[in-house]
Design an enzyme around this catalytic site. Structure first.
Site, PDB file in Angstrom:
ATOM      1  N   THR A  34      -6.798   1.404  -6.080  1.00 59.20           N
ATOM      2  CA  THR A  34      -7.748   0.307  -6.328  1.00 59.20           C
ATOM      3  C   THR A  34      -9.184   0.730  -6.089  1.00 59.20           C
ATOM      4  OG1 THR A  34      -7.568  -0.443  -4.048  1.00 59.20           O
ATOM      5  CG2 THR A  34      -6.079  -1.459  -5.659  1.00 59.20           C
ATOM      6  N   CYS A  38     -10.492  -0.926   3.478  1.00 56.23           N
ATOM      7  CA  CYS A  38     -10.262  -2.090   4.339  1.00 56.23           C
ATOM      8  C   CYS A  38     -10.278  -1.720   5.810  1.00 56.23           C
ATOM      9  CB  CYS A  38      -8.873  -2.685   4.053  1.00 56.23           C
ATOM     10  SG  CYS A  38      -8.774  -3.636   2.558  1.00 56.23           S
ATOM     11  N   CYS A  42      -6.937  -6.107   7.936  1.00 58.03           N
ATOM     12  CA  CYS A  42      -7.134  -6.902   6.714  1.00 58.03           C
ATOM     13  C   CYS A  42      -5.874  -7.684   6.350  1.00 58.03           C
ATOM     14  CB  CYS A  42      -7.529  -5.996   5.548  1.00 58.03           C
ATOM     15  SG  CYS A  42      -7.870  -6.956   4.049  1.00 58.03           S
ATOM     16  N   ARG A  43      -6.091  -8.960   5.977  1.00 55.98           N
ATOM     17  CA  ARG A  43      -4.946  -9.824   5.688  1.00 55.98           C
ATOM     18  C   ARG A  43      -4.389  -9.590   4.277  1.00 55.98           C
ATOM     19  NH1 ARG A  43      -3.492 -10.799  10.429  1.00 55.98           N
ATOM     20  NH2 ARG A  43      -1.953 -12.207   9.538  1.00 55.98           N
ATOM     21  N   ARG A  45      -2.530  -7.924   0.971  1.00 53.64           N
ATOM     22  CA  ARG A  45      -1.211  -7.302   0.865  1.00 53.64           C
ATOM     23  C   ARG A  45      -1.310  -5.784   1.076  1.00 53.64           C
ATOM     24  NH1 ARG A  45       2.823  -6.452  -3.122  1.00 53.64           N
ATOM     25  NH2 ARG A  45       1.237  -6.105  -4.689  1.00 53.64           N
ATOM     26  N   ARG A  67     -15.066   1.304  -2.472  1.00 53.80           N
ATOM     27  CA  ARG A  67     -15.887   0.101  -2.311  1.00 53.80           C
ATOM     28  C   ARG A  67     -15.295  -0.767  -1.215  1.00 53.80           C
ATOM     29  NH1 ARG A  67     -14.450  -2.665  -6.467  1.00 53.80           N
ATOM     30  NH2 ARG A  67     -13.135  -1.059  -7.350  1.00 53.80           N
ATOM     31  N   CYS A  69     -13.749  -3.845   0.766  1.00 48.13           N
ATOM     32  CA  CYS A  69     -12.929  -5.015   0.442  1.00 48.13           C
ATOM     33  C   CYS A  69     -13.755  -6.278   0.687  1.00 48.13           C
ATOM     34  CB  CYS A  69     -11.700  -4.994   1.347  1.00 48.13           C
ATOM     35  SG  CYS A  69     -10.788  -6.528   1.413  1.00 48.13           S
ATOM     36  N   CYS A  72     -12.004  -8.380   4.021  1.00 46.97           N
ATOM     37  CA  CYS A  72     -12.198  -8.013   5.433  1.00 46.97           C
ATOM     38  C   CYS A  72     -13.575  -7.413   5.704  1.00 46.97           C
ATOM     39  CB  CYS A  72     -11.094  -7.068   5.897  1.00 46.97           C
ATOM     40  SG  CYS A  72     -11.102  -5.485   5.048  1.00 46.97           S
TER      41      CYS A  72
END
Ligand SMILES: [Zn+2]
Length: 354
Positions: A34, A38, A42-43, A45, A67, A69, A72
């Protein structure tokens, strides 16, 4: 110290899998599929392990082309700092408000769920939002009465509701009736007794509201003089046998400092002092804290001196463990009841831990 826990890739991955917030300032992770990086907590997935790369810092991840997130925000100030900042804002809102605000209203103002807000507030200030508001209201009342205002208008002004609980709430807030408070606690009656403990003699005093003093000393005359100095206008009565139960509970708590005293305490102090004392009570036996860290804990990182003097103003020796505060370099520094006694208390608690 913390760093060593997250040294290996396996340990780091485990922290990601468990969303370990303690790891947040130790490293970040990027996901190659991606291009996003994070914080460990971080919540979002979880990615596949094989697509994850670890970096020492947000800068390093960005340099590698990732980059941040949006969820978070790993490039922003450390989470803890952001939280403290938020709670500081909430305190300002509370202080500026004349009426008491509901938890929901406050949480909404801070754009955070009521549940989280409550927990966060407590962890930063050591008090619940409700206790904070009550303490603030009580302080307004004390200030007004100290400046000679008449009782009833002072109560209204401080934000005490009308109705049947009006005077009762005020009495509970002041630890005496408002009239007694205005007259300098002249009619306040205390009972007290002395007992031996592992760091010398100990005096325990109780007001109608709760335990109001636990003092340490070498002999009874010195202890009684200490009490007189703290409550010069109160009626002080040496207690009889009916006090032994209370005395026993306090001594048990002194002997085993992890036992939390299940007696009502009568803290008489400013809002700030009460905050510092509550924060002190959260430090477990066997641990110590610096004045700086304690100041940060109550959300006033620059108020180190005020924190030190609040520690010095503590009247509940050991119950409010001001002996667990050290100078940043680990030196014992001062103690209301003598540095030697502070050293003995800490040694006693350190032994308990092993
Ligand atoms: Zn994230």
């Amino acid at each position: 110290m913390k760093q060593s826990i997250y040294h290996t890739e396996d340990a780091r991955w485990q922290a990601v899998e468990t969303r370990d917030a303690n790891a947040d300032e130790q490293f970040v992770f990027g996901v190659i599929t991606t291009g996003i990086f994070c914080r460990p907590s971080c919540r979002a997935r979880h990615p596949l392990r094989q697509n994850v790369r670890f970096y020492q810092s947000a800068d390093a991840a960005q340099a590698a082309g990732f980059r941040p997130c949006k969820r978070c925000q790993p490039d922003k100030a450390p989470l803890h700092q952001q939280r403290v900042e938020r709670i500081r804002k909430a305190c300002a809102v509370l202080d500026a408000s004349e009426q008491s605000l509901t938890l929901d209203a406050l949480a909404q103002e801070m754009a955070i769920s009521p549940y989280h807000f409550h927990r966060l507030f407590k962890s930063v200030t050591g008090m619940t939002p409700k206790a904070w508001q009550t303490a603030r209201r009580n302080q307004r009342l004390r200030d007004a009465l100290t400046h000679g205002e008449a009782v009833t208008p002072a109560l209204y002004q401080a934000g005490f509701g009308s109705g049947s609980s009006f005077y009762r709430d005020a009495d509970a807030a002041l630890g005496m009736t408002a009239k007694q408070f205005r007259s300098g606690g002249k009619q306040l009656s205390l009972r007290y007794a002395m007992v031996d403990c592992h760091v010398g003699r100990c005096l325990v005093a109780q007001s109608p509201r709760g335990i109001c003093a636990v003092l340490l000393g070498d002999d009874d005359a010195e202890l009684e003089a200490q009490l007189a100095g703290l409550f010069p206008l109160a009626k002080r009565r040496l207690a009889q046998d009916d006090f032994s139960d209370i005395l026993e509970k306090v001594v048990a708590c002194i002997r085993a400092p992890d036992t939390r005293l299940d007696l009502p305490l009568d803290f008489q102090g400013t809002l700030f002092q009460q905050q510092v004392w509550e924060a002190l009570r959260a430090i477990p036996s066997g641990e110590t804290i610096s004045y700086q860290a304690l100041a940060a804990k109550v959300g006033k990182p620059n108020a180190v001196r005020a924190v030190a003097s609040a520690c010095g103003a503590n009247r509940l020796a050991i119950i409010v463990p001001c002996h667990r505060v050290l100078r940043r370099d680990g030196q014992l520094s001062g103690y209301r009841w003598g540095v030697a006694r502070k050293a003995a208390l800490l040694q006693h608690e350190a032994k308990k831990e092993t």
